[in-house]
Design a protein around this motif. Structure first.
Motif, PDB file in Angstrom:
ATOM      1  N   PHE A  13       0.830  -1.192   0.000  1.00 38.51           N
ATOM      2  CA  PHE A  13       0.000   0.000   0.000  1.00 38.51           C
ATOM      3  C   PHE A  13       0.870   1.250   0.000  1.00 38.51           C
ATOM      4  O   PHE A  13       0.751   2.087  -0.869  1.00 38.51           O
ATOM      5  N   PHE A  14       1.731   1.339   1.019  1.00 34.49           N
ATOM      6  CA  PHE A  14       2.542   2.539   1.113  1.00 34.49           C
ATOM      7  C   PHE A  14       3.794   2.406   0.251  1.00 34.49           C
ATOM      8  O   PHE A  14       4.495   1.412   0.293  1.00 34.49           O
ATOM      9  N   GLU A  15       4.023   3.439  -0.502  1.00 33.86           N
ATOM     10  CA  GLU A  15       5.253   3.529  -1.284  1.00 33.86           C
ATOM     11  C   GLU A  15       6.082   4.644  -0.685  1.00 33.86           C
ATOM     12  O   GLU A  15       5.556   5.715  -0.352  1.00 33.86           O
ATOM     13  N   PHE A  16       7.372   4.384  -0.510  1.00 38.72           N
ATOM     14  CA  PHE A  16       8.280   5.394   0.044  1.00 38.72           C
ATOM     15  C   PHE A  16       9.389   5.632  -0.975  1.00 38.72           C
ATOM     16  O   PHE A  16      10.395   4.939  -0.952  1.00 38.72           O
ATOM     17  N   PRO A  17       9.218   6.596  -1.839  1.00 35.59           N
ATOM     18  CA  PRO A  17      10.221   6.801  -2.891  1.00 35.59           C
ATOM     19  C   PRO A  17      11.614   7.084  -2.332  1.00 35.59           C
ATOM     20  O   PRO A  17      12.623   6.674  -2.903  1.00 35.59           O
ATOM     21  N   GLU A  18      11.665   7.784  -1.199  1.00 36.81           N
ATOM     22  CA  GLU A  18      12.963   8.125  -0.630  1.00 36.81           C
ATOM     23  C   GLU A  18      13.594   6.914   0.064  1.00 36.81           C
ATOM     24  O   GLU A  18      14.807   6.852   0.236  1.00 36.81           O
ATOM     25  N   VAL A  19      12.750   5.989   0.486  1.00 44.87           N
ATOM     26  CA  VAL A  19      13.239   4.790   1.193  1.00 44.87           C
ATOM     27  C   VAL A  19      12.637   3.583   0.491  1.00 44.87           C
ATOM     28  O   VAL A  19      11.687   2.965   0.991  1.00 44.87           O
ATOM     29  N   PRO A  20      13.150   3.241  -0.662  1.00 44.98           N
ATOM     30  CA  PRO A  20      12.531   2.173  -1.450  1.00 44.98           C
ATOM     31  C   PRO A  20      12.519   0.829  -0.727  1.00 44.98           C
ATOM     32  O   PRO A  20      11.693  -0.025  -1.025  1.00 44.98           O
ATOM     33  N   SER A  21      13.418   0.627   0.234  1.00 47.46           N
ATOM     34  CA  SER A  21      13.445  -0.667   0.932  1.00 47.46           C
ATOM     35  C   SER A  21      12.185  -0.882   1.769  1.00 47.46           C
ATOM     36  O   SER A  21      11.877  -2.002   2.162  1.00 47.46           O
ATOM     37  N   LEU A  22      11.422   0.167   2.023  1.00 48.18           N
ATOM     38  CA  LEU A  22      10.195   0.008   2.804  1.00 48.18           C
ATOM     39  C   LEU A  22       8.967  -0.105   1.925  1.00 48.18           C
ATOM     40  O   LEU A  22       7.858  -0.260   2.443  1.00 48.18           O
ATOM     41  N   ASN A  23       9.137  -0.025   0.615  1.00 48.94           N
ATOM     42  CA  ASN A  23       7.990  -0.098  -0.284  1.00 48.94           C
ATOM     43  C   ASN A  23       7.225  -1.383  -0.063  1.00 48.94           C
ATOM     44  O   ASN A  23       7.799  -2.482  -0.053  1.00 48.94           O
ATOM     45  N   GLY A  24       5.910  -1.273   0.102  1.00 45.32           N
ATOM     46  CA  GLY A  24       5.053  -2.439   0.242  1.00 45.32           C
ATOM     47  C   GLY A  24       5.122  -3.122   1.587  1.00 45.32           C
ATOM     48  O   GLY A  24       4.435  -4.112   1.815  1.00 45.32           O
ATOM     49  N   LEU A  25       5.971  -2.566   2.469  1.00 47.65           N
ATOM     50  CA  LEU A  25       6.137  -3.254   3.755  1.00 47.65           C
ATOM     51  C   LEU A  25       5.008  -2.927   4.730  1.00 47.65           C
ATOM     52  O   LEU A  25       4.691  -3.694   5.622  1.00 47.65           O
ATOM     53  N   LEU A  26       4.398  -1.767   4.531  1.00 47.62           N
ATOM     54  CA  LEU A  26       3.368  -1.329   5.475  1.00 47.62           C
ATOM     55  C   LEU A  26       2.058  -1.098   4.752  1.00 47.62           C
ATOM     56  O   LEU A  26       2.038  -0.606   3.628  1.00 47.62           O
ATOM     57  N   ASN A  27       0.968  -1.479   5.420  1.00 53.37           N
ATOM     58  CA  ASN A  27      -0.329  -1.057   4.914  1.00 53.37           C
ATOM     59  C   ASN A  27      -1.101  -0.447   6.081  1.00 53.37           C
ATOM     60  O   ASN A  27      -0.634  -0.402   7.218  1.00 53.37           O
ATOM     61  N   HIS A  28      -2.300  -0.015   5.751  1.00 55.93           N
ATOM     62  CA  HIS A  28      -3.094   0.714   6.752  1.00 55.93           C
ATOM     63  C   HIS A  28      -3.285  -0.060   8.041  1.00 55.93           C
ATOM     64  O   HIS A  28      -3.238   0.483   9.135  1.00 55.93           O
ATOM     65  N   ASN A  29      -3.553  -1.351   7.883  1.00 56.01           N
ATOM     66  CA  ASN A  29      -3.878  -2.157   9.062  1.00 56.01           C
ATOM     67  C   ASN A  29      -2.696  -2.298  10.009  1.00 56.01           C
ATOM     68  O   ASN A  29      -2.869  -2.637  11.175  1.00 56.01           O
ATOM     69  N   ASP A  30      -1.491  -2.068   9.481  1.00 55.87           N
ATOM     70  CA  ASP A  30      -0.297  -2.239  10.308  1.00 55.87           C
ATOM     71  C   ASP A  30      -0.052  -1.026  11.197  1.00 55.87           C
ATOM     72  O   ASP A  30       0.643  -1.116  12.198  1.00 55.87           O
ATOM     73  N   LEU A  31      -0.598   0.126  10.785  1.00 54.46           N
ATOM     74  CA  LEU A  31      -0.211   1.373  11.452  1.00 54.46           C
ATOM     75  C   LEU A  31      -1.160   1.731  12.600  1.00 54.46           C
ATOM     76  O   LEU A  31      -1.843   2.760  12.593  1.00 54.46           O
ATOM     77  N   VAL A  32      -1.233   0.844  13.564  1.00 57.04           N
ATOM     78  CA  VAL A  32      -2.028   1.121  14.761  1.00 57.04           C
ATOM     79  C   VAL A  32      -1.128   0.957  15.983  1.00 57.04           C
ATOM     80  O   VAL A  32      -0.096   0.282  15.919  1.00 57.04           O
ATOM     81  N   SER A  33      -1.540   1.574  17.059  1.00 59.01           N
ATOM     82  CA  SER A  33      -0.816   1.417  18.315  1.00 59.01           C
ATOM     83  C   SER A  33      -1.791   0.817  19.339  1.00 59.01           C
ATOM     84  O   SER A  33      -2.860   1.382  19.556  1.00 59.01           O
ATOM     85  N   PRO A  34      -1.483  -0.345  19.935  1.00 62.44           N
ATOM     86  CA  PRO A  34      -0.194  -1.049  19.843  1.00 62.44           C
ATOM     87  C   PRO A  34      -0.054  -1.798  18.516  1.00 62.44           C
ATOM     88  O   PRO A  34      -1.045  -2.330  18.002  1.00 62.44           O
ATOM     89  N   PRO A  35       1.141  -1.858  17.959  1.00 53.32           N
ATOM     90  CA  PRO A  35       1.293  -2.453  16.623  1.00 53.32           C
ATOM     91  C   PRO A  35       1.308  -3.969  16.698  1.00 53.32           C
ATOM     92  O   PRO A  35       1.532  -4.559  17.753  1.00 53.32           O
ATOM     93  N   ARG A  36       1.074  -4.576  15.549  1.00 56.22           N
ATOM     94  CA  ARG A  36       1.112  -6.041  15.501  1.00 56.22           C
ATOM     95  C   ARG A  36       2.523  -6.559  15.311  1.00 56.22           C
ATOM     96  O   ARG A  36       2.786  -7.735  15.532  1.00 56.22           O
ATOM     97  N   PHE A  37       3.432  -5.701  14.870  1.00 56.17           N
ATOM     98  CA  PHE A  37       4.811  -6.136  14.700  1.00 56.17           C
ATOM     99  C   PHE A  37       5.584  -5.775  15.963  1.00 56.17           C
ATOM    100  O   PHE A  37       5.120  -4.991  16.794  1.00 56.17           O
TER     101      PHE A  37
END
Lengths: 465, 190
Positions: A262-286
């Motif tokens: 979902f999320f694309e990070f052009p400046e940090v391509p290594s994180l591309n596709g690593l995060l989606n909306h459901n992941d960005l909650v607190s407390p996190p699942r990771f």
């Protein structure tokens, strides 16, 4: 209910600090970027942070993998109240020069088959990390959770693969100029390595060499062999090349990752596709690390809100009860007023007034009267007794005082007169039953010597009630 | 974050203190309701009692009323009573009659009076007996002293003049009666 959605994340990459949006409106947008040196050293940098972005403990921070380290300790108990102080002591003792470590650690309970319980303590060990946290706090950007790509991939792989939790796993993440190797054992992140990719023809061989070196380190740490190798690459040809050079099966998970990105990070391509909306909650699942104090505050948060909610509901219900009681009071007062009116209409007076009247009348009736006391006294006096002085009091201490003269021929006649007086007094005064001759004061009359008769002065006192 | 924790703890404290305060307030109201209900029940019993004993209560009220002479003013009432008592004493052959009102010791509704007189013992007792017919002149003390050999006594009677202020139309004409009947009690002259 107590989850918070992250709207922005802070990423530390390549000696830069990025603040990126991750809400639907600004996903992947860089909101600001600062060189790390400037963030660490320039105290006035806080002014440059837009006000709408400020707010401590609202961010997720992704830092490089090498900022984390891992230690394992045998520990039997699984109680956090015992584990955390134990790890604090151990980590502080192991790294006495880095006291901040005791604030930035987290742990996992892992019990390998047939072995006792082990604690895997993950902690931030890089001094830059501590300085960065302090600087971000000054800028009102202190993160709530701190994680690393290794943990994010661990979470991703656990979702995508079936037996990730029981195997030794290597993830090869091929970028344009950098290849990252992530090693996991039984679903837990062990370590990662970064390998610079060149354009040389033997780049794959160089990569294979690095992988094999890392495999040796893996087997030392995990005391087990690697079971699975996953590849993430934009170049489909790399799959065969890597498989052949490693001499083992490699699975390409790029299509699966691309499905969920979902999320694309052009400046940090290594994180591309690593995060989606459901992941960005607190407390996190990771897996992540939170400052100890913030963690304690977060643990109390549900308790506090529960306290406020329950207290609020209780206050509302008590208010309702209060209003109901008010209406009952009004109703009872109205009834009392109505009864009062009934009484006044019927008799013109209240019973308390009647009570005063009755008391007054009773007092008068029960009180002895002077005339009555006199009458009874006069009826009690024998013929030979002559009244000299009489005092009858009917208020306060109702009593009768008599001074009289007794004329008699002789002592016997005198005694008889007194006896008759006593008998008559007892007869006419009901409360004088104990009256006797001893209660009569007897004295000789001073004028008696000049005469031949016996003349005695007597005085007595009678209580009239 | 720490300050927001403290703020939330303060909120928790405030909410629960409000709950405790409301609980106390409600319990006070409940006690008040119980007291009002008890008072209402007592009033209901009083109304029942009054309805059932209306005649007896009226009789008691009349008796009580008779214990206070209705007068237009205290001074006038005193003058009237003194005059009447003087006439009464004279009718009973008492002399050296002196009636004094102690206004300094007067209370709401009553004035202490003292009557001093001389006469025979028999007539003194008769005077006291007649005084019983005046419920608004309750005697509190009587002193009798023989002062001569012929049976004459000095009498000092202390009593109250009890009155109630009323308008002229509520006062009956001739409400003070001259009714002197010497009693035939066992008084012994000296």
């Amino acid at each position: 209910m107590f989850n918070m959605k992250y709207k922005r994340i802070i990423i530390v990459h390549d000696n830069n600090v990025y603040c990126m949006g991750c809400s639907r409106a600004d996903a992947g947008q860089i909101l600001f970027r600062m060189p790390m040196e400037q963030v660490l050293n320039d105290e006035s940098i806080a002014e440059q942070v837009p006000k709408k972005l400020r707010g401590n403990n609202k961010y997720l921070c992704i830092v490089p993998d090498h900022w984390f380290d891992i230690e394992s300790y045998p520990f039997r108990s699984k109680k956090s109240s015992l584990i955390e102080p134990f790890l604090e002591r151990k980590l502080t003792a192991a790294h006495p020069e880095k006291k901040a470590i005791q604030h930035f650690f987290n742990y996992r309970n892992i019990a390998p088959a047939g072995e006792a319980n082990n604690l895997y303590a993950y902690f931030i060990q890089d001094n830059s990390a501590f300085r960065l946290y302090s600087a971000l706090k000054r800028m009102h950007l202190a993160p709530r959770q701190i994680t690393a790509p290794g943990f994010l991939w661990e979470h991703k792989l656990a979702q995508m693969t079936v037996d990730f939790g029981h195997k030794g796993t290597l993830l090869i993440h091929m970028g344009e100029k950098m290849c990252r190797l992530y090693f996991y054992f039984n679903g837990n992140y062990l370590f990662s390595r970064s390998v610079v990719l060149t354009d040389a023809p033997d780049a794959v061989d160089a990569l294979t060499f690095e992988i094999n070196q890392s495999l040796y380190m893996f087997s030392q740490k995990a005391k087990s062999d690697l079971d699975r190798v996953y590849l993430l690459t934009e170049n489909p040809e790399m799959l065969d090349l890597i498989s052949r050079s490693l001499g083992r099966d490699v699975e390409d998970i790029t299509p699966q990752v691309n499905e969920t990105r979902f999320f694309e990070f052009p400046e940090v391509p290594s994180l591309n596709g690593l995060l989606n909306h459901n992941d960005l909650v607190s407390p996190p699942r990771f897996f992540s690390v939170t400052h100890r104090r913030i963690k304690q505050a977060l643990e109390w948060w549900p308790v506090q809100w529960a306290g406020i909610l329950v207290g609020g509901l209780l206050v509302l219900s008590l208010l309702g009860e209060n209003l109901f009681l008010n209406s009952v009071i009004n109703k009872e007062n109205a009834e009392k007023h109505k009864t009062h009116q009934q009484m006044s209409a019927a008799t013109g007076q209240h019973l308390t007034e009647y009570e005063d009247i009755l008391n007054h009348v009773l007092n008068r009736v029960e009180r002895p009267t002077c005339a009555d006391a006199l009458r009874r006294l006069l009826a009690s006096l024998p013929e030979s007794v002559w009244v000299r002085k009489l005092n009858v009091t009917v208020e306060d201490d109702p009593s009768l005082h008599l001074e009289a003269l007794v004329l008699s021929k002789n002592a016997d006649h005198f005694k008889a007169a007194l006896a008759l007086l006593v008998a008559n007094v007892r007869h006419h005064f009901k409360n004088a039953q104990a009256f006797s001759i001893n209660d009569i004061d007897i004295r000789m009359d001073p004028s008696a010597r000049a005469q031949s008769t016996f003349r005695y002065r007597i005085s007595l006192r009678l209580n009239l009630i | 974050m720490i300050s927001s924790i403290k703020i939330r703890w303060v909120m928790v404290g405030c909410v629960w203190m409000a709950a405790v305060g409301l609980t106390y307030w409600n319990s006070v109201k409940i006690d008040r309701i119980a007291a009002i209900r008890e008072a209402n029940e007592r009033l209901q019993r009083e109304v029942f009692f009054e309805n059932r004993n209306a005649e007896e209560l009226k009789q008691a009220a009349r008796t009580h009323q008779s214990m206070f002479l209705p007068v237009v003013s205290v001074t006038l009432g005193l003058v009237e009573v003194k005059s009447h008592l003087h006439s009464l004493a004279v009718a009973l052959d008492l002399d050296q009659i002196f009636i004094k009102g102690e206004m300094t010791r007067a209370k709401e509704g009553r004035v202490p009076l003292t009557l001093d007189a001389r006469g025979s013992f028999r007539n003194a007792v008769a005077f006291l007996t007649v005084l019983r017919k005046y419920p608004y002149l309750p005697v509190t003390q009587t002193k009798i002293r023989a002062f001569s050999e012929n049976g004459d006594v000095e009498m000092s009677v202390t009593f109250f003049f009890q009155y109630s202020l009323a308008s002229p139309d509520q006062i009956k004409v001739g409400q003070l009666q001259v009714n002197a009947h010497p009693s035939h009690g066992g008084a012994k002259p000296l």
